[in-house]
Design a protein around this motif. Structure first.
Motif, PDB file in Angstrom:
ATOM      1  N   PHE A 224       6.344  15.483 -11.571  1.00  0.00           N
ATOM      2  CA  PHE A 224       6.694  14.057 -12.112  1.00  0.00           C
ATOM      3  C   PHE A 224       8.333  13.968 -12.415  1.00  0.00           C
ATOM      4  O   PHE A 224       8.906  12.926 -12.073  1.00  0.00           O
ATOM      5  CB  PHE A 224       5.921  13.742 -13.362  1.00  0.00           C
ATOM      6  N   LEU A 227       9.774  13.696  -9.063  1.00  0.00           N
ATOM      7  CA  LEU A 227       9.711  12.454  -8.441  1.00  0.00           C
ATOM      8  C   LEU A 227      10.783  11.270  -9.054  1.00  0.00           C
ATOM      9  O   LEU A 227      11.079  10.464  -8.470  1.00  0.00           O
ATOM     10  CB  LEU A 227       8.166  12.129  -8.533  1.00  0.00           C
ATOM     11  N   ASN A 231      14.188   9.355  -7.890  1.00  0.00           N
ATOM     12  CA  ASN A 231      14.011   7.875  -7.857  1.00  0.00           C
ATOM     13  C   ASN A 231      13.310   7.294  -6.384  1.00  0.00           C
ATOM     14  O   ASN A 231      13.214   6.447  -5.969  1.00  0.00           O
ATOM     15  CB  ASN A 231      15.200   7.031  -7.347  1.00  0.00           C
ATOM     16  N   PHE A 232      12.213   8.340  -6.151  1.00  0.00           N
ATOM     17  CA  PHE A 232      11.317   8.226  -5.155  1.00  0.00           C
ATOM     18  C   PHE A 232      11.574   7.931  -3.983  1.00  0.00           C
ATOM     19  O   PHE A 232      10.897   7.656  -2.973  1.00  0.00           O
ATOM     20  CB  PHE A 232      10.210   7.020  -5.633  1.00  0.00           C
ATOM     21  N   PHE A 256      -4.447   1.444   7.655  1.00  0.00           N
ATOM     22  CA  PHE A 256      -4.411   1.292   6.199  1.00  0.00           C
ATOM     23  C   PHE A 256      -5.692   1.519   5.665  1.00  0.00           C
ATOM     24  O   PHE A 256      -5.981   2.422   4.683  1.00  0.00           O
ATOM     25  CB  PHE A 256      -3.764  -0.012   5.545  1.00  0.00           C
ATOM     26  N   ALA A 260      -7.999   4.881   2.993  1.00  0.00           N
ATOM     27  CA  ALA A 260      -8.897   4.993   1.756  1.00  0.00           C
ATOM     28  C   ALA A 260     -10.445   4.939   2.276  1.00  0.00           C
ATOM     29  O   ALA A 260     -11.264   5.358   1.149  1.00  0.00           O
ATOM     30  CB  ALA A 260      -8.806   3.416   1.360  1.00  0.00           C
TER      31      ALA A 260
ATOM     32  N   TYR B  60      -4.221  -6.143   8.363  1.00  0.00           N
ATOM     33  CA  TYR B  60      -4.308  -4.841   7.960  1.00  0.00           C
ATOM     34  C   TYR B  60      -5.686  -4.284   7.451  1.00  0.00           C
ATOM     35  O   TYR B  60      -5.853  -3.269   7.065  1.00  0.00           O
ATOM     36  CB  TYR B  60      -3.060  -4.268   7.206  1.00  0.00           C
ATOM     37  N   LEU B  61      -6.128  -5.385   6.785  1.00  0.00           N
ATOM     38  CA  LEU B  61      -7.522  -5.063   5.721  1.00  0.00           C
ATOM     39  C   LEU B  61      -8.424  -6.033   6.284  1.00  0.00           C
ATOM     40  O   LEU B  61      -8.180  -7.144   6.524  1.00  0.00           O
ATOM     41  CB  LEU B  61      -6.826  -5.061   4.215  1.00  0.00           C
ATOM     42  N   THR B  66     -13.728  -0.167   1.400  1.00  0.00           N
ATOM     43  CA  THR B  66     -12.382   0.522   1.838  1.00  0.00           C
ATOM     44  C   THR B  66     -10.999  -0.155   1.839  1.00  0.00           C
ATOM     45  O   THR B  66     -10.019   0.355   1.189  1.00  0.00           O
ATOM     46  CB  THR B  66     -12.519   1.021   3.375  1.00  0.00           C
ATOM     47  N   LEU B  69     -10.264  -0.624  -1.854  1.00  0.00           N
ATOM     48  CA  LEU B  69      -9.571   0.493  -2.235  1.00  0.00           C
ATOM     49  C   LEU B  69      -8.183   0.750  -1.830  1.00  0.00           C
ATOM     50  O   LEU B  69      -7.356   1.133  -2.883  1.00  0.00           O
ATOM     51  CB  LEU B  69     -10.463   1.784  -1.638  1.00  0.00           C
ATOM     52  N   VAL B  70      -7.830   0.250  -0.701  1.00  0.00           N
ATOM     53  CA  VAL B  70      -6.229   0.279  -0.334  1.00  0.00           C
ATOM     54  C   VAL B  70      -5.645  -0.667  -1.361  1.00  0.00           C
ATOM     55  O   VAL B  70      -4.747  -0.137  -1.699  1.00  0.00           O
ATOM     56  CB  VAL B  70      -6.270  -0.231   1.301  1.00  0.00           C
ATOM     57  N   ARG B  81       4.934   2.844 -10.604  1.00  0.00           N
ATOM     58  CA  ARG B  81       6.396   3.120 -10.044  1.00  0.00           C
ATOM     59  C   ARG B  81       7.139   2.291 -11.244  1.00  0.00           C
ATOM     60  O   ARG B  81       8.236   2.735 -11.389  1.00  0.00           O
ATOM     61  CB  ARG B  81       6.412   2.961  -8.451  1.00  0.00           C
TER      62      ARG B  81
END
Lengths: 595, 818
Positions: A224, A227, A231-232, A256, A260, B60-61, B66, B69-70, B81
């Protein structure tokens, strides 16, 4: 005479650690031995992975990726795609291969997977610090000939690539733990990012890596911190590359969702409704393919004077993998690796202990004699009980009492021999001999199993890995269609083909080279195409009398789930509850020379 | 049991969304006392919904587990972040009590309303079919923009973001859409309650200081801790009704003279009552009238057909329409949180929330992009949720931001400008396809609101608010600057009058506006208009405008005075007064102008503005109650408290009786097979009323995977027409024509569809029918009881001859085109 002549064996009792840290010298015969070992088993491993790579048809999971890759390379619109590919990295590599080689078939679809599988064979070398020379050689041999790893390397479902990514991540963790923090963390990130793009097969590795990080708080903090201080920016680069890969440069936007989907699929897999396999599939595969290895691991641990917690932890991991395979409803055959890889590591470490043993000439002779006797008994046992058939019958609960008795007698004799030699000479020598024999025979057995699965084009021995196999009729059907096309339009791939039934990926893959294939569930003929394909057993399709049909029994076995309740089924009209494509009828217009 | 589990799933999903973005919320609303904890669920749902919507709009979705979840994953990464994860977790540990109370409040309100809803779950009547149709269309399509289920071939032209969020949770939780519809109501109820509680807590705590407990010499004051003070807000804002409930009860009991009731002039209780022993009003749908307490009368004394709608939150939840104004409630409260954060500004007292520290006066301030996007997302989201709310809360946020600055400079105005731009740009794909039904502003000439009816509507809120204002003014009378307030308040009134007059003159003088003249002035001639205006507005009903103007004056005076005092940044009173001021504006504007729409009356303007005024004033009322209770002298506080309790009790009478009535005494309003059923399934009632359609709809939802246009009978709005598209999400050729007219602003898109459907069913000629089917891409034809009733039998034979029958039951046939 010392068995150790030519081998670098430390004469002290420092144990495994010294063997681990031994460095090589150019004059060592051992080096040449190692090189030969690696070459031989490397070649065997590569051969097993590439030989007849395209003999079995693409499975449903493989077709999801390959068909998508083919459509993208062919520049086709992806608007009507109603399925989700399962491995972004697989279809991305397939796109590259198809595009570069201009060939899209079972072999080119699997070549990257086979390459990764081949690379995996040599990865124990990277963990030499922990495995030592002997351990690395043993693991390498086991990896090379393991039937499960061979089949994984021959199935383009992302598992082989996942394992390579897992290796990268574990290497990174190892590096980070040894104070090369940034370098190691970078490898962990690369491994994770690439692995996540592999799809469903990387779910367990992610959980495993998270578990390791959870246990290793120092490393987690370093991750962590790195990372955060970076600054990612590096992560951003990985994310961008990842986006380009999963969307194939934004051609496949649902890429995408492919990221998932594994997690969704894995969670849903816990539902008993989705269970497609027997609970005993994984135990069957493990005990069928690696019986002697299991014995080697368990017995070796039991008797090894240097058994450490790490071996016990690995055994626990293997048991967890086994339990997971039994409990998890959505288990796939590839999940067997979570059992066998820890077993391989345990075996490697047991063989390290074995290799440390010091022998006198007399002991060597005794061990050899014992080995011959044990080997003979094992061979005799195989002949008597029919080998694989026994295991299959047992797995099907078809107990044969006589066979069981014979097996018990043989086991008794094996134990007696070991006990006699232990009592008569030395327990250590006796057990070492047992270990060596088990290792040798398990390796031979693995080679035999692997080769059988690779060679069998009818998939008879690989039925845990593939649900479909060639009957030969698929090629015949394609040839027939080619001839029809030539007859009708003068080109082998341009004839109009209408397929009656819901879109089927395997069939679409088979027909990929034909440019004018249309799918329709409408049984009525509004227009009259030259060729019509129908599922052989469809009740709702009644062909026009102008058409003549020829039936082909294909390899395909597809069915649609349907949970129609009785009342709704009664009210449903003209709606087939499922479409079976394992038999196809090819219809052509009678008497037509020109359509 | 299954439905209890469904409720748990929804709680879990909402909580999960909140936790995903909690580090981000913690940072972004960092100057609020609770760091935005109460609204983190709303933030999470908004972010997840937005992420999914924008990526789905770009292709895109899809709406599957699923895809969702994205969206979760992206939000988690963003939250991690750009948020302060470790500090956020530490905060939870240190503020366990607040967290626990908030969580309990959410569980209780969610569970309670799910329980209420389970006793009257039917998705039938008013706007529910429209809302359910949108939801099913989104669930079936899975991509954005979703197809308009009532106008095949077109995308929805409405603010559908709320339906996207509800559909997301429905899809992810795996519940059926009728259950999801009702759980959506419960979820919004819970989110709103918690949000209002949190907002009130923040306001009170900021006034109170950092202490979380209040100990006073007088033990009675211990009741005025921030938690107790804050809990009043959802009680007033969400649980309470208006005074119509009390009036209904009094009328039922036979109290009051005929003169009084006639003077009050509220429909259905505008006559002398008879004596009765009953407390519960017996009249069918008596609770409905609370949403129609304002009655406009034409010049000739007749009642205007299009009555102004005076809905308030409890009524909306009771009615059970998952309409945009209700769906937007939690996010409206979230927007007020944002406005408060903008008002409070940077902790260090340096520069402002959007700007980082300016190096010097001459430098352009740098922008905190993360904050700008976050706030823009929330404020801009209101336009996508309920477009009417966007300008209101943009105003509150902008003015609040400026109020909170010591000195307003160009940089601050640029910040506001950027916020507006970002809030619009983020939702650009929505604006592209959206056709607003609003087409300008019209003057309200003859319809002022009577003060009596205005007080029936807002009395529950205005009594505590006015009481607090009087106390505040009396307490600080020595330094209140009245001049500015008078200029602002009276100036606002004058401005509105001028606008109204100017618009009136424009209408009278421009011949091309002839068509509008009648809708505004009726048959009144120009010469008589002025005298009529004076008669109605100055002589008969000036008091609402006067009252509101007076509040505006006091509000503005107090606010400016407080700001001019030292330590302005520690006081939230200017912000609370801003909310009060805004509420007054919202209720004053419809007195003089209204937005022109397809109705041509102020009905909708009153509805939308009064609704937001209720929210704003409920927050002000709860703050005022706490402030007087805590800071006032004991006697004053007791007197004030007593009056407030009486008023609140009156408002809660509506709540208790209406909920009891709607749920049939909590025995269940849905009858199936002669038994009362308690269920969250909003379509269960169909088993009783129309079993054939129910079975057919169930079959379509289970087995008709392929999308396609379905033809069904076309009829009027608020009827059973368009039932198949409503309950399945399959697009039909034309649903409710009246609604399409409102959404599209005209007949161009669907002009001849109704007649085409009639021809399709009626004609014997297959070629004509086939042509119609090709024109509208019809794939399925539904032939149920309604179609058999409305269209002649002879037209049905062709379907048997030329189409494939895919379903049949006692009265329904479904055909598919080859």
């Amino acid at each position: 005479m010392s068995f150790t002549n030519g081998l670098e064996i430390e004469k002290d009792d420092a144990g495994i650690k010294n063997a681990l840290w031994r460095t090589y010298s150019r004059d060592d015969i051992g080096i040449w031995f190692d090189v030969c070992w690696w070459l031989v088993f490397g070649a065997v491993g590569i051969l097993l992975r590439f030989h007849k790579l395209g003999s079995l048809p693409l499975s449903d999971i493989e077709v999801e990726n390959a068909l998508l890759a083919w459509l993208i390379v062919g520049g086709q619109e992806l608007v009507d795609i109603n399925w989700l590919a399962n491995s972004a990295l697989v279809y991305f590599t397939q796109i590259i291969i198809f595009w570069v080689t201009d060939v899209a078939n079972s072999i080119s679809a699997r070549v990257v997977t086979a390459l990764c599988g081949s690379v995996l064979v040599f990865t124990p070398f990277l963990f030499g610090r922990h495995l030592g020379r002997v351990g690395a050689c043993v693991m390498m041999a086991l990896f090379a000939v393991s039937p499960s790893l061979v089949m994984i390397s021959r199935t383009a479902d992302g598992m082989a690539i996942s394992l390579v990514c897992l290796v990268i991540a574990l290497l990174g963790i190892e590096r980070a733990n040894n104070l090369k923090v940034r370098h190691g963390i970078g490898m962990v990130v690369i491994g994770l990012v690439l692995g996540i793009m592999c799809g469903r097969s990387f779910v367990i590795p992610v959980l495993f890596i998270m578990f390791i990080l959870f246990r290793n708080t120092y490393l987690t903090k370093q991750v962590f911190e790195t990372l955060r201080t970076s600054n990612f920016n590096g992560v951003l680069a990985y994310v961008l590359i990842g986006l380009l890969v999963v969307t194939s440069f934004f051609r496949y936007r649902y890429g995408f969702m492919v990221l998932a989907e594994p997690w969704n699929h894995w969670v849903l897999g816990w539902s008993s409704y989705s269970s497609m396999h027997s609970e005993l599939m994984i135990p069957e595969m493990v005990f069928l393919n690696q019986p002697l290895l299991i014995l080697l691991a368990v017995v070796g641990l039991f008797i090894s004077q240097n058994a450490r917690s790490i071996e016990r932890n690995l055994l626990v991991l293997a048991i967890c993998g086994l339990l997971y395979g039994i409990v998890y409803s959505g288990v796939q055959s590839r999940d067997v690796v979570w059992v066998i890889i820890p077993l391989y590591v345990v075996c490697a470490r047991v063989m390290i202990w074995v290799s440390q043993s010091q022998w006198s000439g007399h002991e060597l002779i005794v061990a050899t004699v014992e080995g011959i006797i044990l080997g003979s008994l094992i061979v005799f046992g195989y002949i008597v009980v029919g080998g694989q058939e026994f295991a299959l019958r047992t797995a099907d609960y078809g107990f044969d009492r006589n066979t069981i008795i014979q097996v018990l007698v043989l086991v008794g004799m094996l134990v007696l021999v070991v006990a006699l030699f232990s009592a008569g000479w030395s327990a250590r020598v006796s057990m070492v001999s047992v270990m060596i024999i088990l290792f040798v025979f398990s390796t031979v057995w693995s080679i035999h199993r692997s080769w059988t699965m690779v060679e069998a084009t009818n998939g008879a021995h690989a039925n845990n890995w593939h649900k479909t196999w060639n009957t030969g009729s698929d090629k015949l059907m394609l040839k027939t269609l080619g001839n029809l096309s030539l007859r009708y339009v003068g080109h082998p791939r341009e004839v109009d083909i209408k397929v009656m039934g819901p879109f089927n990926r395997q069939l679409a893959w088979s027909l990929r080279d034909f440019n004018n294939v249309k799918w329709s569930e409408n049984p009525a003929l509004v227009s009259y195409p030259s060729v019509i394909l129908t599922p052989g057993l469809s009740e709702s399709i009644i062909m026009d009398s102008r058409y003549m049909g020829q039936e082909f029994q294909l390899y395909h076995d597809y069915y649609a789930h349907s949970n129609i309740v009785a009342k709704d089924k009664r009210n449903s009209k003209s709606r087939p509850s499922g479409t079976n494509f394992d038999t196809i009828v090819v219809w052509t217009r009678q008497g037509d020379t020109n359509p | 049991m299954v439905e209890i589990l469904a409720c748990l799933y929804w709680w879990a999903i909402a909580t999960f969304c909140g936790l995903l973005v909690w580090p981000l919320t913690f940072r972004m609303l960092g100057n609020l006392h609770d760091r935005g904890y109460a609204v983190c669920r709303a933030v999470g749902l908004l972010l997840v919904g937005y992420t999914f919507w924008i990526l789905s709009s770009l292709g895109y979705l899809k709406l599957t587990s699923t895809g969702i979840l994205v969206a979760f994953g992206i939000c988690a990464i963003v939250g991690w972040r750009f948020g302060e994860t470790s500090d956020a977790l530490i905060w939870i540990r240190e503020n366990r009590r607040y967290v626990l109370i908030t969580e309990m409040l959410f569980v209780v309100t969610l569970g309670f309303w799910a329980y209420v809803r389970s006793h009257n779950p039917d998705i039938f009547g008013t706007e529910k079919p429209m809302e359910f149709a949108f939801m099913n269309s989104i669930l079936r399509n899975g991509t954005m923009p979703p197809e308009d289920p009532w106008l095949s071939g077109y995308a929805i032209s409405y603010y559908y973001f709320g339906y996207v969020i509800i559909a997301l949770i429905t899809s992810f939780s795996g519940v059926t859409s009728p259950v999801g519809f009702n759980l959506g109501l419960a979820l919004v109820f819970g989110l709103t309650a918690v949000g209002i509680f949190g907002l009130s807590y923040n306001l009170i705590s900021r006034t109170f200081g950092n202490q979380s407990r209040c100990f006073h010499k007088n033990s009675a004051r211990t009741m005025t801790s921030p938690f107790v003070g804050a809990i009043v807000a959802p009680v007033i804002g969400l649980f309470s009704g208006n005074l119509n409930g009390l009036l209904e009860v009094l009328h039922q009991r036979g109290l009051g003279t005929g003169e009084f009731w006639r003077w009050l002039d509220i429909k259905w209780i505008d006559y002398a009552p008879s004596l009765s022993d009953l407390w519960m009003p017996e009249r069918y749908l008596w609770w409905w009238q609370a949403s129609r307490v304002v009655r406009d009368r034409n010049v000739d004394g007749s009642v205007m057909v299009l009555e102004p709608i005076t809905e308030f939150p409890l009524f909306s939840f009771l009615l059970g329409d998952l309409h945009p104004h209700l769906l937007a409630l939690p996010f409206v409260v979230l927007a007020i949180h944002v406005a408060l954060q903008l008002y409070v500004g940077n902790k260090k007292g340096a520069s402002d929330v959007i700007e980082r520290d300016a190096i010097s006066k001459n430098s352009l301030p740098t922008i905190d992009i993360a904050r700008l996007l976050f706030f823009g997302l929330i404020i801009g989201g209101l336009s996508f949720l309920n477009t009417w709310d966007y300008p209101i809360y943009l105003f509150v946020s902008s003015v609040g931001y400026l109020l909170g600055r010591k000195k307003v400079g160009l940089g601050h105005l640029i910040s506001i400008g950027m916020l507006i731009v970002v809030s619009i740009l983020l939702y650009w794909p929505f604006y592209i396809g959206f056709q607003s039904q609003a087409a300008g502003v019209l003057p309200n000439v003859f319809y002022p609101t009577r003060i009596a009816q205005f007080m029936v509507m807002f009395g529950v809120l205005l009594v505590p608010v006015v009481g607090w204002l009087i106390w505040e003014t009396a307490k600080y009378k020595d330094w209140v600057k009245w001049r500015v307030g008078v200029y602002l308040g009276v100036g606002t009134l004058m401005f509105l009058i001028l606008v109204s007059v100017a618009l009136s003159m424009l209408i009278f003088t421009q011949t091309e506006l002839e068509g509008i003249k009648f809708s505004v002035f009726g048959a009144v001639a120009r010469e008589a208009a002025m005298s009529e205006v004076i008669k109605r507005r100055v002589i008969e009903s000036p008091w609402t405008s006067v009252f509101l103007t007076a509040i505006l004056v006091v509000c503005a005076s107090l606010a400016i005075s407080i700001i001019n005092k030292s330590r302005v940044r520690s006081s939230v009173r200017p912000f609370v007064l801003l909310l009060l001021f805004t509420g007054c504006l919202l209720t004053l504007v419809p007195e003089f102008v209204f937005l022109r729409d397809s109705f041509g009356a102020r009905m909708n303007t009153v509805f939308k503005f009064y609704y937001q005024a209720w929210i704003l004033w409920s927050i002000v009322a709860s703050y005022g109650i706490w402030r007087v209770s805590y800071y006032g002298k004991l006697g004053v506080a007791m007197l004030y408290g007593t009056i407030v309790c009486v008023v609140l009790f009156s408002g809660l009478m509506y709540s208790v009786f209406s909920v009891w009535s709607k749920t049939q005494g909590f025995t269940g309003a849905t009858m199936i097979g002669g038994n009362r059923v308690v269920t969250l399934d909003g379509t269960a009632y169909l088993q009783q009323t129309n079993k054939s359609d129910y079975d057919a709809i169930r079959w379509i939802n289970h087995f008709l995977y392929e999308d396609g246009v379905i033809a069904e009978a076309v009829g009027g709005s608020y009827s059973e027409y368009a039932r198949i598209s409503t309950y399945t999400g399959l697009a039909t050729v034309l649903g409710w024509p009246g609604h399409e007219l409102q959404w599209r602003g005209g007949y161009e898109e669907f002009g001849d569809r109704e007649s085409a459907i009639e021809t399709l069913y009626s004609t014997k000629d297959w070629s004509i029918a086939s042509d119609i089917m090709s024109r509208y891409a019809i794939k399925y034809v539904y032939l149920g009881a309604l179609e058999r009733r409305d269209y002649p039998d002879h037209g049905f034979v062709k379907f048997d001859n030329h189409m494939k029958k895919i379903y049949t039951n006692e009265t329904v046939d479904i055909y598919e085109l080859y």
